[in-house]
Design a protein around this motif. Structure first.
Motif, PDB file in Angstrom:
ATOM      1  N   GLY A 109      -2.709  14.451   1.302  1.00 26.99           N
ATOM      2  CA  GLY A 109      -2.548  15.852   1.597  1.00 26.99           C
ATOM      3  C   GLY A 109      -3.932  16.313   2.119  1.00 26.99           C
ATOM      4  N   GLY A 110      -4.915  15.983   1.984  1.00 26.76           N
ATOM      5  CA  GLY A 110      -6.377  16.362   2.550  1.00 26.76           C
ATOM      6  C   GLY A 110      -6.477  15.803   3.929  1.00 26.76           C
ATOM      7  N   ASP A 111      -5.316  15.090   4.532  1.00 29.20           N
ATOM      8  CA  ASP A 111      -5.383  14.759   5.818  1.00 29.20           C
ATOM      9  C   ASP A 111      -4.232  15.410   6.714  1.00 29.20           C
ATOM     10  OD1 ASP A 111      -7.159  12.710   6.432  1.00 29.20           O
ATOM     11  OD2 ASP A 111      -5.807  11.276   5.307  1.00 29.20           O
ATOM     12  N   VAL A 112      -3.772  16.329   5.951  1.00 31.00           N
ATOM     13  CA  VAL A 112      -2.558  17.184   6.410  1.00 31.00           C
ATOM     14  C   VAL A 112      -3.094  18.732   6.823  1.00 31.00           C
ATOM     15  CG1 VAL A 112      -0.170  17.798   6.502  1.00 31.00           C
ATOM     16  CG2 VAL A 112      -0.810  15.721   5.459  1.00 31.00           C
ATOM     17  N   LEU A 113      -2.919  19.168   7.900  1.00 28.66           N
ATOM     18  CA  LEU A 113      -3.288  20.889   8.197  1.00 28.66           C
ATOM     19  C   LEU A 113      -1.947  21.215   8.817  1.00 28.66           C
ATOM     20  CD1 LEU A 113      -6.308  19.626   7.472  1.00 28.66           C
ATOM     21  CD2 LEU A 113      -7.018  21.795   8.781  1.00 28.66           C
ATOM     22  N   VAL A 114      -1.539  22.178   8.462  1.00 31.99           N
ATOM     23  CA  VAL A 114      -0.254  22.909   9.093  1.00 31.99           C
ATOM     24  C   VAL A 114      -0.369  24.452   9.677  1.00 31.99           C
ATOM     25  CG1 VAL A 114       2.097  23.724   8.846  1.00 31.99           C
ATOM     26  CG2 VAL A 114       1.140  21.864   7.302  1.00 31.99           C
ATOM     27  N   LEU A 115      -0.327  24.478  10.823  1.00 27.53           N
ATOM     28  CA  LEU A 115      -0.213  25.682  11.599  1.00 27.53           C
ATOM     29  C   LEU A 115       1.009  26.172  12.267  1.00 27.53           C
ATOM     30  CD1 LEU A 115      -1.955  28.314  12.911  1.00 27.53           C
ATOM     31  CD2 LEU A 115      -2.650  26.730  14.785  1.00 27.53           C
ATOM     32  N   ASP A 116       1.739  26.685  11.772  1.00 29.55           N
ATOM     33  CA  ASP A 116       3.365  27.380  12.191  1.00 29.55           C
ATOM     34  C   ASP A 116       4.104  26.012  12.136  1.00 29.55           C
ATOM     35  OD1 ASP A 116       2.538  29.986  12.562  1.00 29.55           O
ATOM     36  OD2 ASP A 116       1.753  29.503  14.284  1.00 29.55           O
ATOM     37  N   LYS A 117       4.388  25.537  13.409  1.00 27.82           N
ATOM     38  CA  LYS A 117       5.231  24.338  13.787  1.00 27.82           C
ATOM     39  C   LYS A 117       4.472  23.072  13.980  1.00 27.82           C
ATOM     40  CE  LYS A 117       9.696  25.680  12.561  1.00 27.82           C
ATOM     41  NZ  LYS A 117      10.485  25.095  11.649  1.00 27.82           N
ATOM     42  N   HIS A 118       3.182  23.131  13.926  1.00 24.32           N
ATOM     43  CA  HIS A 118       2.381  22.134  14.353  1.00 24.32           C
ATOM     44  C   HIS A 118       1.600  21.764  12.967  1.00 24.32           C
ATOM     45  CE1 HIS A 118       1.955  23.197  18.620  1.00 24.32           C
ATOM     46  NE2 HIS A 118       1.965  24.475  18.217  1.00 24.32           N
ATOM     47  N   VAL A 119       1.778  20.232  12.862  1.00 26.70           N
ATOM     48  CA  VAL A 119       1.092  19.493  11.729  1.00 26.70           C
ATOM     49  C   VAL A 119       0.072  18.592  12.410  1.00 26.70           C
ATOM     50  CG1 VAL A 119       1.695  18.017   9.798  1.00 26.70           C
ATOM     51  CG2 VAL A 119       3.397  19.782  10.585  1.00 26.70           C
ATOM     52  N   PHE A 120      -0.928  18.775  11.951  1.00 25.95           N
ATOM     53  CA  PHE A 120      -2.160  17.768  12.166  1.00 25.95           C
ATOM     54  C   PHE A 120      -2.541  16.908  11.035  1.00 25.95           C
ATOM     55  CE2 PHE A 120      -2.963  22.217  14.116  1.00 25.95           C
ATOM     56  CZ  PHE A 120      -2.588  22.102  15.303  1.00 25.95           C
ATOM     57  N   VAL A 121      -2.502  15.657  11.554  1.00 24.35           N
ATOM     58  CA  VAL A 121      -2.764  14.641  10.577  1.00 24.35           C
ATOM     59  C   VAL A 121      -3.840  13.761  11.097  1.00 24.35           C
ATOM     60  CG1 VAL A 121      -1.718  12.450   9.525  1.00 24.35           C
ATOM     61  CG2 VAL A 121      -0.345  14.529   9.943  1.00 24.35           C
ATOM     62  N   GLY A 122      -4.992  13.611  10.320  1.00 21.08           N
ATOM     63  CA  GLY A 122      -6.116  12.884  10.491  1.00 21.08           C
ATOM     64  C   GLY A 122      -5.919  11.577   9.888  1.00 21.08           C
ATOM     65  N   GLU A 123      -6.641  10.447  10.678  1.00 22.30           N
ATOM     66  CA  GLU A 123      -6.515   9.294  10.340  1.00 22.30           C
ATOM     67  C   GLU A 123      -7.854   8.687  10.480  1.00 22.30           C
ATOM     68  OE1 GLU A 123      -3.549   6.737  12.423  1.00 22.30           O
ATOM     69  OE2 GLU A 123      -2.001   8.141  11.787  1.00 22.30           O
ATOM     70  N   SER A 124      -8.429   8.121   9.360  1.00 29.33           N
ATOM     71  CA  SER A 124      -9.693   7.429   9.602  1.00 29.33           C
ATOM     72  C   SER A 124      -9.644   5.828   9.138  1.00 29.33           C
ATOM     73  CB  SER A 124     -11.009   8.052   8.752  1.00 29.33           C
ATOM     74  OG  SER A 124     -10.382   8.006   7.331  1.00 29.33           O
ATOM     75  N   GLY A 125      -8.607   5.462   8.465  1.00 28.48           N
ATOM     76  CA  GLY A 125      -8.462   4.261   8.144  1.00 28.48           C
ATOM     77  C   GLY A 125      -8.719   4.256   6.371  1.00 28.48           C
ATOM     78  N   MET A 126      -9.306   5.240   6.038  1.00 25.13           N
ATOM     79  CA  MET A 126      -9.512   5.521   4.428  1.00 25.13           C
ATOM     80  C   MET A 126      -8.389   6.154   3.640  1.00 25.13           C
ATOM     81  SD  MET A 126     -13.416   6.413   4.090  1.00 25.13           S
ATOM     82  CE  MET A 126     -13.360   6.402   2.366  1.00 25.13           C
ATOM     83  N   ALA A 127      -7.456   6.731   4.378  1.00 26.06           N
ATOM     84  CA  ALA A 127      -6.454   7.410   3.467  1.00 26.06           C
ATOM     85  C   ALA A 127      -5.131   7.252   4.311  1.00 26.06           C
ATOM     86  CB  ALA A 127      -6.801   8.813   3.182  1.00 26.06           C
ATOM     87  N   THR A 128      -4.825   8.271   4.956  1.00 27.90           N
ATOM     88  CA  THR A 128      -3.521   8.403   5.472  1.00 27.90           C
ATOM     89  C   THR A 128      -3.419   6.916   6.631  1.00 27.90           C
ATOM     90  OG1 THR A 128      -2.957  10.560   5.292  1.00 27.90           O
ATOM     91  CG2 THR A 128      -1.922   9.765   7.123  1.00 27.90           C
ATOM     92  N   ASN A 129      -2.381   6.384   6.830  1.00 22.68           N
ATOM     93  CA  ASN A 129      -2.265   5.308   8.214  1.00 22.68           C
ATOM     94  C   ASN A 129      -1.234   5.641   8.716  1.00 22.68           C
ATOM     95  OD1 ASN A 129       0.102   4.463   6.339  1.00 22.68           O
ATOM     96  ND2 ASN A 129      -0.713   2.491   6.258  1.00 22.68           N
TER      97      ASN A 129
END
Length: 268
Positions: free
Chosen positions: A117-137
């Motif tokens: 969840g810390g990698d997920v930011l939501v703006l209306d219909k846009h979902v931004f997902v972070g990827e560094s290799g430490m969490a979300t893949n």
């Protein structure tokens, strides 16, 4: 083990809950892990510091993710009774990421899929997902994109340096048209829908101390630590009311106000 620090840590959480309550936010509290759940972590151990990561909401979709570090993989259990109680009787969808694969020989944490969840930011219909290799893949992010696509959401990946745990440690949304960002942690800059937004920039050191991990309560109110008074003054200059709360102990565990909360339902 450290009673003084424990008391201070719990006080930080109580103070945050009190501020949210003053603004009309209903605060639900996850329970503690049971002894059986702690033992299930085996030699990996267990943790239950932050409720942001094991599940998250996107519109009317409540999604249980999958945490990469083995000692965190049971964290969702402390919230599950609340999710069942609140989500199951509602019209919201309630789904879960497939369970992460068992690590094979030579693998550290396995192939995933991982989605935090810390990698997920939501703006209306846009979902931004972070990827560094430490969490979300990529496997976790691709699952999310496939699930959300029929519902009209677009998932955009934001690459980060390998030392950054989550996207909310690199940038945060304050209100429409205004964000806080650490350029060193978001080398490609904000995603396209946010390129024209005004940016309050923080340094790598400030970001490491959790300067981007404040919490907007609404479009005109933001919670942060007095440690980030410089950021707070920049927000106030733009008409934002800043609520300052000491969060020193929580920040020492690598998270702050956003990490300590997870919206289940937003109401206007």
């Amino acid at each position: 083990m450290f009673p003084r620090e424990q008391a201070a840590w719990e006080a930080e959480r109580e103070n945050l809950a009190a501020v949210l309550g003053r603004y009309g936010v209903e605060v639900l509290r996850p329970r503690l892990l049971t002894e059986v759940e702690k033992a299930a972590g085996g030699s990996s151990g267990y943790a239950n510091f932050f409720v942001r990561d094991p599940w998250f909401t996107v519109g009317a979709h409540v999604i249980e993710g999958g945490l990469q570090f083995p000692h965190r993989r049971h964290e969702v259990l402390t919230s599950r009774e609340l999710l069942v109680e609140r989500v199951m009787p509602s019209a919201a969808a309630y789904v879960a990421l497939p369970s992460p694969a068992v690590p094979q020989a030579g693998e550290k944490n396995g192939a995933g899929p991982f989605l935090e969840g810390g990698d997920v930011l939501v703006l209306d219909k846009h979902v931004f997902v972070g990827e560094s290799g430490m969490a979300t893949n990529p496997a976790g992010r691709e699952w999310l994109a496939k699930y959300l696509r029929p519902h009209g959401f677009t998932v955009t990946v934001l690459p980060m340096p390998p030392h950054v745990l989550h996207l909310d440690c690199a940038f945060g949304l304050v209100r429409e048209g205004l964000l806080i960002t650490c350029p060193d942690r978001l080398p490609a800059g904000p995603p396209a829908p946010l390129r024209d937004w005004e940016q309050i920039e923080v340094t790598e050191d400030e970001a490491a101390a959790m300067a981007t991990n404040g919490l907007p309560i609404d479009s005109s109110t933001y919670i942060t630590d007095p440690e980030f008074e410089r950021v707070g003054k920049a927000l106030q200059a733009r008409g934002i009311t800043v609520e300052y709360l000491y969060f020193t102990v929580s920040r020492s565990f690598g998270g702050a106000f956003r990490c300590s909360t997870q919206p289940l339902l937003r109401v206007n």
